[in-house]
Design an enzyme around this catalytic site. Structure first.
Site, short mmCIF file in Angstrom:
data_model
loop_
_atom_site.label_atom_id
_atom_site.label_comp_id
_atom_site.label_asym_id
_atom_site.label_seq_id
_atom_site.Cartn_x
_atom_site.Cartn_y
_atom_site.Cartn_z
CB CYS A 116 -80.10 18.98 129.60
SG CYS A 116 -78.81 19.59 130.52
N GLY A 137 -76.28 18.09 123.18
CA GLY A 137 -77.59 18.60 122.28
C GLY A 137 -78.59 17.45 122.41
CB SER A 138 -81.58 17.18 120.24
OG SER A 138 -80.90 16.99 119.07
CB VAL A 154 -78.38 16.05 116.75
CG1 VAL A 154 -76.98 16.31 116.54
CG2 VAL A 154 -79.32 16.71 116.04
N GLY A 155 -77.70 13.31 118.41
CA GLY A 155 -76.65 12.46 119.26
C GLY A 155 -76.49 11.20 118.65
CD GLU A 205 -72.84 14.48 129.27
OE1 GLU A 205 -74.16 14.23 129.73
OE2 GLU A 205 -71.89 13.97 129.66
P1 NAD Z 1 -79.13 20.24 118.79
O1 NAD Z 1 -79.13 18.75 118.70
O2 NAD Z 1 -80.30 20.93 117.79
O3 NAD Z 1 -77.96 21.08 118.41
C1 NAD Z 1 -76.68 20.85 119.00
C2 NAD Z 1 -75.49 21.11 118.54
O4 NAD Z 1 -75.33 20.05 117.36
C3 NAD Z 1 -75.49 22.42 117.60
O5 NAD Z 1 -74.11 22.98 117.40
C4 NAD Z 1 -75.88 22.19 116.15
O6 NAD Z 1 -75.49 23.01 115.13
C5 NAD Z 1 -75.15 20.96 115.94
N1 NAD Z 1 -75.60 19.82 115.24
C6 NAD Z 1 -76.86 19.59 114.42
N2 NAD Z 1 -77.01 18.63 113.79
C7 NAD Z 1 -75.80 18.08 113.58
C8 NAD Z 1 -75.20 16.92 112.66
N3 NAD Z 1 -76.20 16.36 112.08
N4 NAD Z 1 -74.07 16.73 112.68
C9 NAD Z 1 -73.28 17.56 113.67
N5 NAD Z 1 -73.58 18.59 114.47
C10 NAD Z 1 -74.87 18.87 114.20
O7 NAD Z 1 -79.53 20.83 120.17
P2 NAD Z 1 -79.83 22.16 120.70
O8 NAD Z 1 -81.36 22.49 120.20
O9 NAD Z 1 -78.96 23.08 120.44
O10 NAD Z 1 -79.87 21.96 122.24
C11 NAD Z 1 -81.03 21.48 123.06
C12 NAD Z 1 -80.84 20.06 123.34
O11 NAD Z 1 -79.58 19.82 124.14
C13 NAD Z 1 -81.81 19.48 124.25
O12 NAD Z 1 -82.36 18.07 123.99
C14 NAD Z 1 -81.15 19.46 125.63
O13 NAD Z 1 -81.85 18.39 126.38
C15 NAD Z 1 -79.78 19.19 125.10
N6 NAD Z 1 -78.94 19.53 126.14
C16 NAD Z 1 -78.20 18.39 127.05
C17 NAD Z 1 -77.26 18.74 128.12
C18 NAD Z 1 -76.58 17.65 128.91
O14 NAD Z 1 -75.70 18.02 129.33
N7 NAD Z 1 -77.30 16.23 128.84
C19 NAD Z 1 -77.11 19.76 128.25
C20 NAD Z 1 -77.52 20.91 127.67
C21 NAD Z 1 -78.47 20.83 126.68
#
Ligand code: NAD
Length: 499
Positions: A284, A228-229, A232-233, A250
């Site tokens: 991503c 994810g983002s 959040v990571g 990731e």
């Molecule tokens: P996001 O971080 O908003 O959400 C990802 C997941 O995390 C969702 O299931 C969300 O509900 C959960 N989440 C959100 N806040 C949380 C918290 N505080 N605690 C636990 N879980 C939480 O990301 P998104 O908008 O769903 O995805 C887009 C992002 O993902 C982009 O930044 C993209 O680059 C990244 N991405 C990375 C890869 C990779 O492998 N590097 C692959 C695909 C997407």
């Protein structure tokens, strides 16, 4: 009225304890509900972890080839349901149908690849320094693992995590993105159909803070695998530190494609169009910066603008369309805001730069393919992840400058160079600071049999897929077997030979 879908906990489909639900909509048509889903909170997550915890012992003792058989069966079921799943994915996530098929295919590929690991799960045997003593390393499962996934690859990314976690013998709590719970639910239905015992995988749908955060906080969860983002990571890694769990992250990217003067420009042009505008730039690994050697910059930019202006944008289920909608209203506004930022910073808007309007477009979240010209590497649009159909053109004077510009962001996921010169290609493989480098291909298109992930702020040193996958989801255990019948002291009773 759309179907109401439930959580899957302990082998049963159940409602959230609070009784609340949320709706998943079609980003190409806001009026179309794809499904109604459980809005899970801490109580539901705890129930899911209880179930995973209870199922772990029996599952971890099931021979790995047996666990892998189930994963292979899911792969075959995905194959059988590929078209239905691809259509569901296009309805829920928006990507054009052909790309929906590709996403499901990635899940099939992962199942077939990782099922083979059930008969490998390689450990190591090494010589002992003592006589009549055997030394080896075996791989053991971690326990309960929490898998938290984004919406942009709603089938593929969950399979990258679920399949290796299962083959490795872990039990799972799976929290998919709130924008794509229907795809996740369908995948879990197939896992159930394939014969996965109840409790081994538990699905909780809902929002990040409500349904994701409690997984991270629970002491019994031994690993979080998160895609994810970056924001959040970072939050997850900090929180997980308190319970000392393993965290695989990731995160985002700001991927650059370099085009050298000796490149085949037609090939690079095709790659740029696919890398920048495929999946509406919501990968991503999307090509979000194109670094052009000054000798070919004007010619290439002109051609790119011309071809990108002809891309057909619209609902992904129409086979004529090449670029679908953005995922939601928030992302539409974010992408549009970056166009304002680009203008303010002095970049030229060479193409697009606006929300699309009209009868079809007003129903969804459609943005015009956008090209920013005259971008300096310090500008925000050259540094920050936009996650939309917006690409920055950056002219440079030399190979050295192209590498410096490519490496100038906090991210390090994917990179690419177009050149016919083998020496330049190999220099770039060494010089580009990224987890992935493509030569004569755009920054997208990873295959599941190689490690996937990035350096710098794209992650925290882990890799998904490839031979790494089972390494990440297991703990190595060192085993010493002394069959000498006497006490042998390591380091002390070692026989010395030679001078
Ligand atoms: P996001 O971080 O908003 O959400 C990802 C997941 O995390 C969702 O299931 C969300 O509900 C959960 N989440 C959100 N806040 C949380 C918290 N505080 N605690 C636990 N879980 C939480 O990301 P998104 O908008 O769903 O995805 C887009 C992002 O993902 C982009 O930044 C993209 O680059 C990244 N991405 C990375 C890869 C990779 O492998 N590097 C692959 C695909 C997407």
């Amino acid at each position: 009225m759309a179907d109401v879908c439930k959580n899957y906990i302990g082998g049963k489909w159940v409602e959230a304890q609070g009784g609340e639900t949320f709706v998943s909509i079609n980003p190409a048509n806001k009026d179309e509900a794809v499904g109604i889903f459980q809005r899970s909170k801490t109580d539901d997550v705890v129930a899911a972890i209880d179930a995973a915890h209870a199922a772990f012992h029996a599952w971890s003792r099931t021979p790995a080839p047996g666990r892998a058989e189930i994963v292979l069966r899911v792969g075959l079921l995905l194959e059988e349901h590929k078209e239905e799943l691809a259509i569901l994915e296009t309805r829920e996530m928006g990507k054009v149908l052909d790309e929906g098929r590709g996403d499901v295919q990635e899940g099939i590929d992962m199942a077939k690849y990782i099922a083979g690991e059930g008969r490998r799960l390689f450990g190591e045997t090494v010589p002992s320094e003592l006589r009549s003593k055997f030394a080896m390393m075996v791989r053991q499962p971690l326990g309960v693992v929490g898998l938290i996934t984004p919406w942009n690859f709603p089938i593929a990314i969950p399979t990258w995590k679920i399949f290796p976690a299962l083959v490795s013998g872990n039990s799972i709590v799976f929290k998919p993105a709130e924008d794509t719970p229907a795809c996740a639910t369908k995948l879990v239905e197939l896992l159930e159909e394939a014969g996965l015992p109840g409790g081994v995988l538990n699905l909780v749908t809902g929002y990040g803070l409500e349904a994701g955060a409690p997984i991270v906080e629970d002491e019994r969860v031994r690993m979080i695998s998160f895609t994810g983002s970056s924001a959040v990571g970072r939050e997850i890694a900090a929180k997980a530190g308190r319970t000392l769990k393993k965290v695989m992250l990731e995160l985002g990217g700001k991927n650059a494609m370099i085009v050298m003067p000796d490149a085949s420009l037609d090939l690079a042009l095709e790659g740029a169009l696919w890398g920048a505008f495929g999946t509406t730039g919501q990968r991503c690994t999307a090509t979000s910066r194109i670094i052009l050697h000054e000798d070919i910059a004007d010619e290439f930019t002109g051609k790119l603008v011309e071809h990108a202006s002809k891309l057909r944008v619209g609902p992904g289920l129409d086979p004529d369309n090449e670029v679908g909608p953005l995922i939601n209203e928030k992302q539409l506004q974010t992408v549009d805001n970056y166009t304002r930022v680009a203008r303010q910073e002095g970049a030229d808007i060479l193409l697009g730069g606006h929300i699309l309007t009209g009868e079809v477009y007003n129903k969804g979240f459609f943005y015009a393919p956008t090209i920013f010209g005259n971008v300096h590497y310090r500008m925000r649009v050259a540094q920050e992840e936009i996650f939309g159909p917006s690409v920055a053109i950056m002219p440079v004077k030399s190979y050295e400058e192209s590498v410096q510009v490519a490496n100038s962001t906090q991210f390090g996921l994917s990179s690419s160079i177009y050149t016919q010169d083998v020496n330049t290609a190999f220099r770039a493989i060494q010089d580009l600071d990224a987890g992935i480098t493509y030569v004569n291909a755009p920054t997208i298109g990873a295959e599941i049999q190689l490690p996937f992930g990035g350096v710098k702020s794209t992650g925290n040193g882990h890799r998904e897929a490839g031979t790494n996958a089972v390494r990440e989801f297991t703990e190595p255990k060192a085993v010493y077997i002394d069959y000498s019948g006497k006490l042998q002291r390591a380091q002390l009773d070692v026989e010395q030979h030679g001078a």
